[in-house]
Design a protein around this motif. Sequence first.
Motif, PDB file in Angstrom:
ATOM      1  N   LEU A 127       1.019  -1.372  -0.143  1.00  0.00           N
ATOM      2  CA  LEU A 127      -0.724  -0.104  -0.094  1.00  0.00           C
ATOM      3  C   LEU A 127       0.561   0.942   0.179  1.00  0.00           C
ATOM      4  O   LEU A 127       1.525   1.184   1.307  1.00  0.00           O
ATOM      5  CB  LEU A 127      -1.194   0.041   1.262  1.00  0.00           C
ATOM      6  N   THR A 129       2.354   4.869   0.278  1.00  0.00           N
ATOM      7  CA  THR A 129       1.889   6.023   1.084  1.00  0.00           C
ATOM      8  C   THR A 129       2.351   7.522   0.439  1.00  0.00           C
ATOM      9  O   THR A 129       2.179   8.090   1.329  1.00  0.00           O
ATOM     10  CB  THR A 129       2.544   5.851   2.876  1.00  0.00           C
ATOM     11  N   GLY A 130       2.467   7.750  -0.324  1.00  0.00           N
ATOM     12  CA  GLY A 130       2.813   9.477  -0.820  1.00  0.00           C
ATOM     13  C   GLY A 130       4.080   9.932  -1.471  1.00  0.00           C
ATOM     14  O   GLY A 130       5.020   8.812  -0.250  1.00  0.00           O
ATOM     15  N   TRP A 257       5.995   2.723   1.374  1.00  0.00           N
ATOM     16  CA  TRP A 257       4.964   1.984   1.427  1.00  0.00           C
ATOM     17  C   TRP A 257       5.078   1.791   3.140  1.00  0.00           C
ATOM     18  O   TRP A 257       6.100   1.104   3.884  1.00  0.00           O
ATOM     19  CB  TRP A 257       5.010   0.827   0.620  1.00  0.00           C
ATOM     20  N   ALA A 282      -8.996  -1.634  -2.586  1.00  0.00           N
ATOM     21  CA  ALA A 282      -8.955  -0.307  -2.635  1.00  0.00           C
ATOM     22  C   ALA A 282      -9.382   0.372  -3.077  1.00  0.00           C
ATOM     23  O   ALA A 282      -9.243   1.809  -3.428  1.00  0.00           O
ATOM     24  CB  ALA A 282      -7.650  -0.766  -2.747  1.00  0.00           C
ATOM     25  N   ARG A 288     -10.699   5.279  -0.816  1.00  0.00           N
ATOM     26  CA  ARG A 288     -10.251   5.822  -1.493  1.00  0.00           C
ATOM     27  C   ARG A 288     -10.064   7.141  -1.115  1.00  0.00           C
ATOM     28  O   ARG A 288      -9.085   8.586  -0.961  1.00  0.00           O
ATOM     29  CB  ARG A 288     -10.955   6.100  -2.436  1.00  0.00           C
ATOM     30  N   ASN A 291      -6.682   7.791   1.198  1.00  0.00           N
ATOM     31  CA  ASN A 291      -5.672   7.583  -0.017  1.00  0.00           C
ATOM     32  C   ASN A 291      -6.278   9.596   0.184  1.00  0.00           C
ATOM     33  O   ASN A 291      -4.503   9.930  -0.186  1.00  0.00           O
ATOM     34  CB  ASN A 291      -6.112   7.082  -0.966  1.00  0.00           C
ATOM     35  N   ILE A 296      -2.226  10.431  -1.677  1.00  0.00           N
ATOM     36  CA  ILE A 296      -1.146   9.221  -2.198  1.00  0.00           C
ATOM     37  C   ILE A 296      -1.960   9.317  -3.586  1.00  0.00           C
ATOM     38  O   ILE A 296      -3.423   8.834  -3.532  1.00  0.00           O
ATOM     39  CB  ILE A 296      -1.848   7.791  -0.926  1.00  0.00           C
TER      40      ILE A 296
END
Length: 329
Positions: A127, A129-130, A257, A282, A288, A291, A296
């Motif tokens: 995943l 994390t931006g 991540w 996701a 969403r 994120n 992200i």
Amino acid sequence: MPFTLSRRRLVAAGALLPFAAPTLVRAQGSAWPTKPLKIICAFPAGGITDAFARAYGEYIGQKSGQTVIVENRPGAGGGIAAQAMKTAPDDGHTIMITISTTLFGNRVMFKSLAYDPDKDFALLALLPTGSLPLVAAKATGATTIAQFVEFARKNRVSFGSYAAGSMAHIVCNALNQQFSLDMTVVNYRGEAPMWQDVLTGNSQVALGSFTAAKAVLDANAGTAIAIPSTRRMRALPNTATFIEQGLDNPVFRLLSWVGFLGQSSMPQAMVETVSALMLEAAQTERIRKLNETFGIEDPVLGHADFKKVYDAEGPIWIENVRKLGLTPA
């Protein structure tokens, strides 16, 4: 890595996650979970790792009708959670969520580990994390890497890092080496005190999450001068990447991540099931929005792509943590 999120948006640590009417989860021909599931989270409640654990856990509970418990086991860069994961019942109904440091940096930062990062776990889903913007204090006058380097050559610079061995720590060291600088890294316990020092002028530059850095940017106390990624952030469209500014060291494009992992004994059919379920989760509105909150933009990766990132970037992380010269604990 540490992030902050309102407690009202999270379920209290250790609480049971809500679930809807039972719907048996079937992906790749295998059912999972078939009994209560535990998610071991390597960091405390209130951060992005915990937020993801609860959001994905809630979805699994809704799809399966099974109880899902998030158990926070912070400490030792995820090492305490990793040891708990290794010794959990071997039935595929305990999974872990942690950060890259647990699998890479801890090999260098600790004299010995109670787990083998390469052999004890099955990679389930990665995943992102931006991107982590590099933010220079307004007093530096810098809006680009070149301008900041010029400032750092003439002034004493304190570089804020949210933890020893972190991406921020690695970037500071890489910049020092590339430009023959002598910036002093200051390793904080999390992002909040780090960004506070940038806000008050006690630190001249720091690297961390967009969400946490936003207070500095919104107050016009700092400027984002570079993005460690292969592309610009939608939230910071005018900030060039390190690559665009001529810095081709792979450190400046490492992916930040957290990842879900199972035990290495988890059957492949179950790995496929969990991975597919995470990809499905996701796409939900809750995740969403989560994120969006953290800026992200990269997609969640299934087990096969997780392995590609692990194999490609792991050696880069490990090599650069070694370069920090840290004394193993």
